[in-house]
Design an enzyme around this catalytic site. Structure first.
Site, mmCIF file in Angstrom:
data_model
loop_
_atom_site.group_PDB
_atom_site.id
_atom_site.type_symbol
_atom_site.label_atom_id
_atom_site.label_comp_id
_atom_site.label_asym_id
_atom_site.label_seq_id
_atom_site.Cartn_x
_atom_site.Cartn_y
_atom_site.Cartn_z
ATOM 1 N N SER A 173 0.829 -1.210 0.000
ATOM 2 C CA SER A 173 0.000 0.000 0.000
ATOM 3 C C SER A 173 0.866 1.265 0.000
ATOM 4 C CB SER A 173 -0.896 0.002 1.235
ATOM 5 O OG SER A 173 -0.085 0.025 2.390
ATOM 6 N N GLY A 220 4.310 2.153 1.987
ATOM 7 C CA GLY A 220 5.430 2.634 1.165
ATOM 8 C C GLY A 220 6.043 3.889 1.778
ATOM 9 N N GLU A 275 6.443 -0.025 -5.163
ATOM 10 C CA GLU A 275 5.312 -0.329 -6.060
ATOM 11 C C GLU A 275 4.072 -0.287 -5.176
ATOM 12 O OE1 GLU A 275 5.449 -0.732 -9.204
ATOM 13 O OE2 GLU A 275 7.512 -1.324 -9.658
ATOM 14 N N GLU A 327 -8.668 3.484 -2.936
ATOM 15 C CA GLU A 327 -8.438 2.127 -3.437
ATOM 16 C C GLU A 327 -9.217 1.152 -2.566
ATOM 17 O OE1 GLU A 327 -4.549 0.324 -2.805
ATOM 18 O OE2 GLU A 327 -4.625 -0.547 -4.814
#
Ligand code: NAD
Length: 495
Positions: free
Chosen positions: A243, A247, A265, A398
């Site tokens: 997530s 990150g 990523e 998200e």
């Protein structure tokens, strides 16, 4: 081809590795602690797994450092490293059923996807980097003739790899392939929800001749083992997938410790744009459904925002609902199932809370919208909301589940504006017959990948994968990923 009963039979005698893998051996955690590993499709416990924490991380990093410094892998001829990686790829193929079962039982994805997509994709990735191991050339700089300046690539050292649960083995392989090909040593922490397939991979890596200490796998929790890797003074780089929030933690850990390199990523909220001149509405509708329902929507690049132009809206919605009907929720071990369970109860509840929020904020539910009936595990029906406005929560955050937001637009400019109205920039899709529109819009949309006239059509290893904006930085796959696990050194020789 295995039937439903074959898979159930195989699952009943499957042997599961549940200890940490450090210095070439399966070991208990130093504290002796374990945690429960749950099959999310049944809500039943599969096994207890070693719970590693800071002490295990310290031990594994020391082991990985020693392996790196003595050159058992880092100084091996690159072609020999490549050969052993290609052997590992063969072993992944030979153990395909076992790995696919571990993946499916651990995180709930359909066995058909594990066998057709995940495991072959992992083998292809490791093989690709095995082949690439001796293909990276160094440079001689065009200096004054009185000097020879060599620009060489060197492995970084110890790489901390921290990965999520949605493609447990594939996300690990996208890091391990290039990092190992370049000669690094690894300390890998799988997600606490899905440690099993990577532990099996460690065993196969050892069989393939990857020396002890080079690949270490430590199951454990993010706040303990993951944080300890992030803060470790002797880890040279973090390769993270997960997530955006976590990150950001890794950036902080780097700043608080040794300024280790960080490659991220992270999350996504990818727009999927269908223009009035879409060349094939049926195919676009099929892709729009797969883009959100594949892997239960637990995909970083999920096409979770579908932008449909006004002129084709009604016709397209009809086709979309019809195409979504082919996504059936069921037991992940049944080869006919296309949507399995979500990874855990907490995540299912989070997805259901987004559905509640969408209803409260005035979106219209056209399909699904509930937990799947009659199942003990954590299943949610494929869900489509129409009349979604860009300001609504489901258009912004998200969800990481099978929930599609449909937005309507009029004209290219509005489509691009809505598409870019997000903190994320991982992927985007676009359907148009007009080649100029395709190029203009692909340039204007801020995303690491833009697919035109087909959503995510290939598992090709040759293309870089990664995000813009808060979807992260650094790229997996392709030759560019190999570069990120190395550092440039200049050696200047005065002649
Ligand atoms: P997550 O960020 O919660 O966890 C990812 C990993 O980080 C896990 O191993 C976890 O244990 C660890 N972690 C959690 N908290 C930590 C902490 N405080 N310190 C150190 N480590 C910690 O993500 P998730 O729920 O496992 O996966 C879903 C997310 O992953 C989604 O946002 C999805 O978009 C993203 N994802 C991105 C890509 C990509 O390539 N961009 C691919 C797959 C998944």
């Amino acid at each position: 081809m295995n039937t439903y009963s074959d898979w159930k039979d195989k699952a009943s005698w499957l042997s599961i590795r549940n200890q940490a893998f450090i210095d070439g051996k399966f070991v208990n955690s130093i504290s002796g602690k374990t945690f429960s590993n749950i099959n999310p499709a049944t809500a039943e416990k599969l096994i207890n797994v070693a719970e590693c924490d800071k002490a295990d991380v310290d031990y594994a990093v020391a082991v990985a450092r020693k392996a790196f410094d003595d050159g058992r892998w880092s100084n091996m001829h690159p072609s020999e490293r490549g050969k052993r990686l290609m052997r590992l790829a063969e072993l992944i193929e030979e153990h395909q059923d076992e790995l696919a079962l571990l993946e499916t039982l651990d995180m709930g994805k359909p066995i058909t996807e594990s066998t057709r997509i995940d495991i072959p994709g992992c083998a292809r990735c490791i093989h690709w980097y095995g082949e690439a191991a001796d293909k990276l050339m160094d440079e001689i700089a065009p200096t004054d003739p009185s000097a020879l300046a060599m620009v060489t690539r060197e492995a970084l050292g110890v790489i901390g790899v921290v990965v999520p649960w949605n493609f447990p083995l594939m996300m690990a392989c996208w890091k391990l392939g290039p990092a190992l090909a370049a000669g690094n040593s690894i300390v890998l922490k799988p997600a606490e929800q899905s440690p099993l397939s990577v532990l099996k991979l460690a065993e196969l890596a050892s069989m393939a001749g990857i020396p002890d200490g080079v690949l270490n796998v430590l199951p454990g929790f993010g706040e303990t083992a993951g944080k300890a890797i992030g803060l470790h003074m002797d880890v040279d780089m973090i390769a993270f997938t997960g997530s955006t929030q976590v990150g950001k933690f890794f950036m902080e850990y780097s700043g608080q410790s040794n300024l280790k390199r960080v490659s991220l990523e992270c999350g996504g909220k990818s727009p999927h744009i269908v223009m009035n001149d879409c060349p094939d509405l049926d195919r676009a509708a099929g892709d729009a459904a797969s883009a959100i329902f594949f892997n239960q929507g637990e995909v970083c690049t999920a096409g979770s925002r579908l932008l449909v132009e006004e002129g084709i809206k009604d016709e397209f919605m009809e086709k979309l609902i019809k195409a979504s009907g082919s996504h059936n929720v069921g037991d992940p071990l049944d080869p006919d199932t296309t949507m399995g369970s979500l990874v855990e109860e907490g995540h299912m509840n989070k997805v259901l809370s987004y559905i509640d929020k969408a209803n409260e904020e005035g979106a219209s539910c056209k399909l699904g919208g509930t937990r799947s009936a009659g199942r003990d595990g954590f299943f949610v029906d494929p869900t489509i909301f129409d009349d979604v406005k860009p300001s609504m929560t489901i258009a912004k955050e998200e969800i990481f589940g099978p929930v599609l937001s449909v937005l309507t637009f009029n004209g290219e400019e509005e489509a691009v504006k809505i598409a870019n109205d997000t903190i994320y920039g991982l992927a985007a899709g676009l359907w148009t017959k007009d080649i100029s529109t395709a190029h203009r819009m692909a340039r204007a949309v801020r995303a690491g990948t833009v697919w035109v006239n087909g959503w995510d059509p290939s598992g090709d290893m040759t293309i870089p994968f990664g995000g813009f904006k808060q979807s992260g930085f650094g790229r997996d796959k392709s030759i560019h990923a190999l570069e990120k696990y190395t550092d440039l050194k200049t050696t200047w020789i005065s002649l």
